[in-house]
Design a protein around this motif. Structure first.
Motif, PDB file in Angstrom:
ATOM      1  N   PRO A  96       9.727   3.728  15.426  1.00  0.00           N
ATOM      2  CA  PRO A  96       8.776   2.905  14.672  1.00  0.00           C
ATOM      3  C   PRO A  96       9.404   2.213  13.462  1.00  0.00           C
ATOM      4  O   PRO A  96       9.068   1.060  13.161  1.00  0.00           O
ATOM      5  N   ILE A  97      10.331   2.905  12.771  1.00  0.00           N
ATOM      6  CA  ILE A  97      11.009   2.296  11.630  1.00  0.00           C
ATOM      7  C   ILE A  97      11.844   1.104  12.094  1.00  0.00           C
ATOM      8  O   ILE A  97      11.797   0.011  11.498  1.00  0.00           O
ATOM      9  N   PHE A 124       0.603  -2.715  14.112  1.00  0.00           N
ATOM     10  CA  PHE A 124       0.940  -1.441  13.472  1.00  0.00           C
ATOM     11  C   PHE A 124       0.475  -0.267  14.316  1.00  0.00           C
ATOM     12  O   PHE A 124       1.209   0.718  14.485  1.00  0.00           O
ATOM     13  N   SER A 157       9.490  -1.766  13.059  1.00  0.00           N
ATOM     14  CA  SER A 157       8.831  -2.412  11.919  1.00  0.00           C
ATOM     15  C   SER A 157       9.804  -3.291  11.143  1.00  0.00           C
ATOM     16  O   SER A 157       9.441  -4.373  10.674  1.00  0.00           O
ATOM     17  N   THR A 170       4.478   2.430   7.729  1.00  0.00           N
ATOM     18  CA  THR A 170       5.311   3.069   8.755  1.00  0.00           C
ATOM     19  C   THR A 170       6.236   4.092   8.125  1.00  0.00           C
ATOM     20  O   THR A 170       6.388   5.209   8.631  1.00  0.00           O
ATOM     21  N   TYR A 171       6.861   3.721   7.010  1.00  0.00           N
ATOM     22  CA  TYR A 171       7.768   4.634   6.303  1.00  0.00           C
ATOM     23  C   TYR A 171       7.050   5.915   5.900  1.00  0.00           C
ATOM     24  O   TYR A 171       7.532   7.026   6.160  1.00  0.00           O
ATOM     25  N   ARG A 181       6.782  11.506  14.817  1.00  0.00           N
ATOM     26  CA  ARG A 181       7.277  10.135  14.804  1.00  0.00           C
ATOM     27  C   ARG A 181       8.747  10.155  14.422  1.00  0.00           C
ATOM     28  O   ARG A 181       9.169  10.971  13.603  1.00  0.00           O
ATOM     29  N   VAL A 241       6.000   8.102   9.001  1.00  0.00           N
ATOM     30  CA  VAL A 241       7.135   8.756   9.646  1.00  0.00           C
ATOM     31  C   VAL A 241       7.675   9.897   8.784  1.00  0.00           C
ATOM     32  O   VAL A 241       7.964  10.991   9.286  1.00  0.00           O
ATOM     33  N   LEU A 285       3.057   0.073  17.168  1.00  0.00           N
ATOM     34  CA  LEU A 285       4.422   0.476  16.829  1.00  0.00           C
ATOM     35  C   LEU A 285       4.492   1.895  16.273  1.00  0.00           C
ATOM     36  O   LEU A 285       5.552   2.536  16.324  1.00  0.00           O
ATOM     37  N   ILE A 286       3.381   2.430  15.750  1.00  0.00           N
ATOM     38  CA  ILE A 286       3.391   3.786  15.213  1.00  0.00           C
ATOM     39  C   ILE A 286       3.007   4.807  16.291  1.00  0.00           C
ATOM     40  O   ILE A 286       3.070   6.019  16.045  1.00  0.00           O
ATOM     41  N   ILE A 297       3.039  -3.183   6.396  1.00  0.00           N
ATOM     42  CA  ILE A 297       3.290  -2.479   7.656  1.00  0.00           C
ATOM     43  C   ILE A 297       4.539  -1.613   7.548  1.00  0.00           C
ATOM     44  O   ILE A 297       4.556  -0.452   7.980  1.00  0.00           O
TER      45      ILE A 297
END
Length: 415
Positions: free
Chosen positions: A369-370, A136, A373, A389-390, A365, A393, A139-140, A385
């Protein structure tokens, strides 16, 4: 309906939202698209509650597995396009800061965010393996180059600062995605038995080294083909670049190395060699424009997907609480990943006084990333995760996106 029907729906909604935003809302594209997609999701949820028979909601989207499309097409295309736009000649004197921020900065961000997320989740009663927390964190970490570039062009910032912001944003995408997927491979391999240092090093070396080798080979092959083809054959040159990306992704996945690393390296090779005297007119005027258009179109679709994710993420209080904690953790990790390298480089190099706050708060962001994920393979903890992420972002696009012009305006006025 098929998965491509869902993609067609995303394209239609993205086009509609862009039209409405351009001629009516007149907000920055990422913010306008996000707001309209969230409003649409709220409307669909409301209609689903009032008229349950319509079956509008999570089931309609969860029925289709478009993770493969996101992983094999969208991610590869976006990474190739981002790398294609990195011109080492334009970076000039800022090449070192950009490379340090995009590599060392991503590593610091990944470790800080992943570690703090691990302890935060434990605090709120959610169990997630430490390696998945690092996934995480990686990816973020990438920032949205399109949103950042469009924002900084509106303000009179120092030229060197503009180059650092745009260059780092373009470069950190590939680094973060490759790191996230490599950590995911390590986590999956460690589920059967604890990995030794040698096994971990082998996975990292095979993933990244193999991707680099394939990227260099196909990138140079693509460059030689572009050099050979007549400059007027625009469609041929565009098809060559498309074929290189698709073949590279297939070949890398076939031999189990990082296809995303291959896409980044191919973009760097073609993007920099292709700007030479041999292919300047064709690559500069058509190939680069095509890939810029494709990247912006994919980004628009992903912002629509972000908004519609409200329909499919788990509605759990602890997940949402973790997500809002994660917003602050990600901001802190970003600040630290900028602060440490810049302070170390300041010993031998001068930086604009606004560099750290602008790089921290201006790091919006985006859809990457979305997409990453959602394309992760299934494992225990993927839902948390995706939810975090949602939320990160959405908060980044709406909160930072609306406030960063105020920050940049205040700095540009001081110049």
């Amino acid at each position: 309906m098929h998965v491509f029907d869902i993609i067609a729906l995303f394209i239609f909604l993205a086009g509609l939202f862009i039209f409405v935003n351009t001629y009516f809302l007149k907000l920055p594209s990422s913010i306008g698209l996000m707001i309209m997609a969230i409003v649409l999701s709220v409307v669909l949820l409301g209609v689903g509650q009032i008229f349950p028979g319509l079956k509008i909601g999570a089931a309609e989207l969860e029925e289709y597995d478009y993770a493969e499309v996101l992983y094999h097409v969208v991610l590869s295309f976006m990474l190739f396009s981002g790398a294609l736009n990195i011109d080492f000649k334009k970076l000039s004197k800022q090449r070192t800061p950009v490379l340090v921020l995009a590599t060392t900065g991503v590593l610091i961000s990944t470790f800080v965010i992943g570690t703090l997320i691990y302890y935060m989740l434990h605090f709120v009663g959610i169990e997630l393996d430490y390696l998945y927390c690092l996934v995480f964190g990686a990816l973020i970490s990438p920032t949205d180059p399109i949103a950042v570039t469009k924002t900084i062009k509106r303000f009179n910032l120092a030229r060197d600062l503009e180059i650092k912001i745009a260059g780092e944003s373009l470069f950190n995408d590939g680094v973060a995605v490759v790191l996230a997927l490599t950590l995911l491979d390590i986590a999956h391999a460690g589920e059967d038995h604890p990995l030794s240092v040698f096994e971990t090093a082998y996975i990292v070396g095979a993933d990244i080294g193999g991707g680099i080798f394939i990227g260099l080979f196909l990138g140079y092959l693509g460059y030689r083909l572009l050099k050979y083809v007549d400059n007027d054959a625009v469609e041929v040159e565009i098809l060559i670049t498309l074929a290189v990306v698709m073949v590279g992704s297939f070949l890398a996945d076939f031999v189990h190395v990082s296809s995303k690393q291959a896409a980044v390296v191919m973009g760097l090779v073609i993007g920099n060699e292709g700007r030479g005297e041999h292919v300047t007119s064709a690559a500069g005027d058509y190939v680069f424009k095509f890939w810029n258009l494709l990247e912006e179109s994919l980004s628009a679709m992903l912002f629509v997907l972000i908004g519609l994710e409200m329909l499919v993420i788990p509605w759990r209080f602890d997940y949402f609480a973790a997500g809002f904690f994660a917003v602050n953790i990600v901001l802190f990790g970003r600040w630290l990943s900028v602060f440490i390298p810049i302070k170390l480089m300041s010993v031998k190099r001068s930086f604009d006084s606004n560099t750290i706050p602008v790089l921290t708060w201006g790091a919006l962001r985006g859809g990457l990333p979305i997409a990453l994920s959602l394309s992760l393979t299934e494992f225990h903890g993927k839902d948390i995760i995706v939810t975090m992420t949602y939320i990160v972002v959405v908060c980044s696009v709406l909160y930072q996106g609306l406030s960063v012009p105020i920050l940049m305006r205040s700095f540009s006025n001081k110049e």
